[in-house]
Design a protein around this motif. Structure first.
Motif, PDB file in Angstrom:
ATOM      1  N   TYR A   9     -35.878  25.031   1.326  1.00 44.09           N
ATOM      2  CA  TYR A   9     -35.317  24.610   0.045  1.00 44.09           C
ATOM      3  C   TYR A   9     -34.235  23.557   0.245  1.00 44.09           C
ATOM      4  O   TYR A   9     -33.603  23.491   1.295  1.00 44.09           O
ATOM      5  N   THR A  10     -34.018  22.760  -0.795  1.00 39.61           N
ATOM      6  CA  THR A  10     -32.836  21.908  -0.850  1.00 39.61           C
ATOM      7  C   THR A  10     -31.744  22.732  -1.500  1.00 39.61           C
ATOM      8  O   THR A  10     -31.930  23.250  -2.596  1.00 39.61           O
ATOM      9  N   LEU A  11     -30.633  22.870  -0.832  1.00 41.98           N
ATOM     10  CA  LEU A  11     -29.559  23.736  -1.333  1.00 41.98           C
ATOM     11  C   LEU A  11     -28.388  22.917  -1.823  1.00 41.98           C
ATOM     12  O   LEU A  11     -28.032  21.894  -1.248  1.00 41.98           O
ATOM     13  N   LEU A  12     -27.783  23.385  -2.892  1.00 44.96           N
ATOM     14  CA  LEU A  12     -26.530  22.837  -3.406  1.00 44.96           C
ATOM     15  C   LEU A  12     -25.536  23.979  -3.420  1.00 44.96           C
ATOM     16  O   LEU A  12     -25.866  25.088  -3.834  1.00 44.96           O
ATOM     17  N   ALA A  13     -24.343  23.711  -3.004  1.00 43.00           N
ATOM     18  CA  ALA A  13     -23.301  24.728  -3.034  1.00 43.00           C
ATOM     19  C   ALA A  13     -22.047  24.112  -3.654  1.00 43.00           C
ATOM     20  O   ALA A  13     -21.049  23.860  -2.980  1.00 43.00           O
ATOM     21  N   PRO A  14     -22.099  23.850  -4.970  1.00 40.71           N
ATOM     22  CA  PRO A  14     -20.937  23.227  -5.613  1.00 40.71           C
ATOM     23  C   PRO A  14     -19.753  24.193  -5.652  1.00 40.71           C
ATOM     24  O   PRO A  14     -19.922  25.405  -5.741  1.00 40.71           O
ATOM     25  N   LEU A  34     -18.261  28.270 -16.186  1.00 40.79           N
ATOM     26  CA  LEU A  34     -18.530  27.932 -14.785  1.00 40.79           C
ATOM     27  C   LEU A  34     -20.026  27.715 -14.574  1.00 40.79           C
ATOM     28  O   LEU A  34     -20.439  26.790 -13.868  1.00 40.79           O
ATOM     29  N   ALA A  35     -20.838  28.551 -15.196  1.00 42.53           N
ATOM     30  CA  ALA A  35     -22.288  28.389 -15.089  1.00 42.53           C
ATOM     31  C   ALA A  35     -22.738  27.090 -15.752  1.00 42.53           C
ATOM     32  O   ALA A  35     -23.600  26.378 -15.222  1.00 42.53           O
ATOM     33  N   GLU A  36     -22.158  26.744 -16.882  1.00 42.48           N
ATOM     34  CA  GLU A  36     -22.516  25.509 -17.583  1.00 42.48           C
ATOM     35  C   GLU A  36     -22.096  24.263 -16.807  1.00 42.48           C
ATOM     36  O   GLU A  36     -22.664  23.193 -17.019  1.00 42.48           O
ATOM     37  N   VAL A  42     -27.200  19.266 -11.981  1.00 38.85           N
ATOM     38  CA  VAL A  42     -28.650  19.349 -11.795  1.00 38.85           C
ATOM     39  C   VAL A  42     -29.331  18.160 -12.465  1.00 38.85           C
ATOM     40  O   VAL A  42     -30.227  17.532 -11.888  1.00 38.85           O
ATOM     41  N   ARG A  43     -28.914  17.826 -13.663  1.00 37.22           N
ATOM     42  CA  ARG A  43     -29.501  16.685 -14.381  1.00 37.22           C
ATOM     43  C   ARG A  43     -29.229  15.369 -13.663  1.00 37.22           C
ATOM     44  O   ARG A  43     -30.105  14.526 -13.528  1.00 37.22           O
ATOM     45  N   GLN A  44     -27.987  15.184 -13.222  1.00 40.58           N
ATOM     46  CA  GLN A  44     -27.609  13.946 -12.537  1.00 40.58           C
ATOM     47  C   GLN A  44     -28.417  13.754 -11.258  1.00 40.58           C
ATOM     48  O   GLN A  44     -28.784  12.635 -10.913  1.00 40.58           O
ATOM     49  N   LEU A  45     -28.732  14.841 -10.588  1.00 37.80           N
ATOM     50  CA  LEU A  45     -29.510  14.770  -9.357  1.00 37.80           C
ATOM     51  C   LEU A  45     -31.011  14.669  -9.622  1.00 37.80           C
ATOM     52  O   LEU A  45     -31.796  14.497  -8.694  1.00 37.80           O
ATOM     53  N   GLY A  46     -31.415  14.781 -10.885  1.00 32.40           N
ATOM     54  CA  GLY A  46     -32.819  14.656 -11.244  1.00 32.40           C
ATOM     55  C   GLY A  46     -33.665  15.848 -10.825  1.00 32.40           C
ATOM     56  O   GLY A  46     -34.873  15.719 -10.653  1.00 32.40           O
ATOM     57  N   VAL A  50     -35.380  24.454 -10.575  1.00 34.61           N
ATOM     58  CA  VAL A  50     -34.163  24.977  -9.958  1.00 34.61           C
ATOM     59  C   VAL A  50     -34.195  26.500  -9.985  1.00 34.61           C
ATOM     60  O   VAL A  50     -34.527  27.108 -10.996  1.00 34.61           O
ATOM     61  N   ASN A  51     -33.848  27.094  -8.862  1.00 40.83           N
ATOM     62  CA  ASN A  51     -33.751  28.551  -8.748  1.00 40.83           C
ATOM     63  C   ASN A  51     -32.328  28.907  -8.348  1.00 40.83           C
ATOM     64  O   ASN A  51     -31.991  28.875  -7.172  1.00 40.83           O
ATOM     65  N   PRO A  52     -31.466  29.208  -9.311  1.00 41.94           N
ATOM     66  CA  PRO A  52     -30.077  29.498  -8.971  1.00 41.94           C
ATOM     67  C   PRO A  52     -29.934  30.841  -8.263  1.00 41.94           C
ATOM     68  O   PRO A  52     -30.601  31.819  -8.586  1.00 41.94           O
ATOM     69  N   ILE A  53     -29.087  30.843  -7.276  1.00 41.84           N
ATOM     70  CA  ILE A  53     -28.677  32.070  -6.612  1.00 41.84           C
ATOM     71  C   ILE A  53     -27.167  32.024  -6.504  1.00 41.84           C
ATOM     72  O   ILE A  53     -26.551  30.981  -6.678  1.00 41.84           O
ATOM     73  N   GLY A  54     -26.560  33.123  -6.242  1.00 42.59           N
ATOM     74  CA  GLY A  54     -25.112  33.160  -6.091  1.00 42.59           C
ATOM     75  C   GLY A  54     -24.730  34.015  -4.909  1.00 42.59           C
ATOM     76  O   GLY A  54     -25.498  34.862  -4.461  1.00 42.59           O
ATOM     77  N   GLN A  55     -23.546  33.781  -4.424  1.00 37.78           N
ATOM     78  CA  GLN A  55     -23.025  34.537  -3.300  1.00 37.78           C
ATOM     79  C   GLN A  55     -21.625  34.992  -3.669  1.00 37.78           C
ATOM     80  O   GLN A  55     -20.836  34.205  -4.178  1.00 37.78           O
ATOM     81  N   ASP A  56     -21.310  36.218  -3.409  1.00 33.80           N
ATOM     82  CA  ASP A  56     -20.021  36.799  -3.741  1.00 33.80           C
ATOM     83  C   ASP A  56     -19.770  36.649  -5.246  1.00 33.80           C
ATOM     84  O   ASP A  56     -20.663  36.903  -6.027  1.00 33.80           O
ATOM     85  N   PRO A  57     -18.598  36.141  -5.681  1.00 28.25           N
ATOM     86  CA  PRO A  57     -18.358  36.025  -7.123  1.00 28.25           C
ATOM     87  C   PRO A  57     -19.305  35.050  -7.808  1.00 28.25           C
ATOM     88  O   PRO A  57     -19.555  35.136  -8.995  1.00 28.25           O
ATOM     89  N   GLY A  58     -19.892  34.117  -7.065  1.00 26.76           N
ATOM     90  CA  GLY A  58     -20.809  33.151  -7.646  1.00 26.76           C
ATOM     91  C   GLY A  58     -22.100  33.751  -8.156  1.00 26.76           C
ATOM     92  O   GLY A  58     -22.808  33.143  -8.943  1.00 26.76           O
TER      93      GLY A  58
END
Length: 62
Positions: A9-14, A34-36, A42-46, A50-58
């Motif tokens: 996968y291509t991962l993003l961790a903003p 925060l979710a919004e 995501v739109r800017q990157l085209g 997308v399959n969002p996942i979170g880690q810890d509080p995310g």
């Protein structure tokens, strides 16, 4: 966990607002906001599939 996913996968961790070195606003760090924050990124990157996942509080944001 993230390194194992990079093979498939291509991962993003903003960094969410109020976390790490990002701005720390007095208000606006509610979970739904925060979710919004991710939507314009995501739109800017085209990205379309997308399959969002979170880690810890995310994870609550995902």
């Amino acid at each position: 966990m993230l390194p194992a996913l990079t093979a498939h996968y291509t991962l993003l961790a903003p960094e969410s607002r109020s976390c790490g070195q990002s701005d720390k606003p007095e208000v606006g760090d509610e979970v739904h906001l925060l979710a919004e924050d991710v939507r314009p990124l995501v739109r800017q990157l085209g990205l379309e599939n997308v399959n969002p996942i979170g880690q810890d509080p995310g994870s609550i944001q995902a």
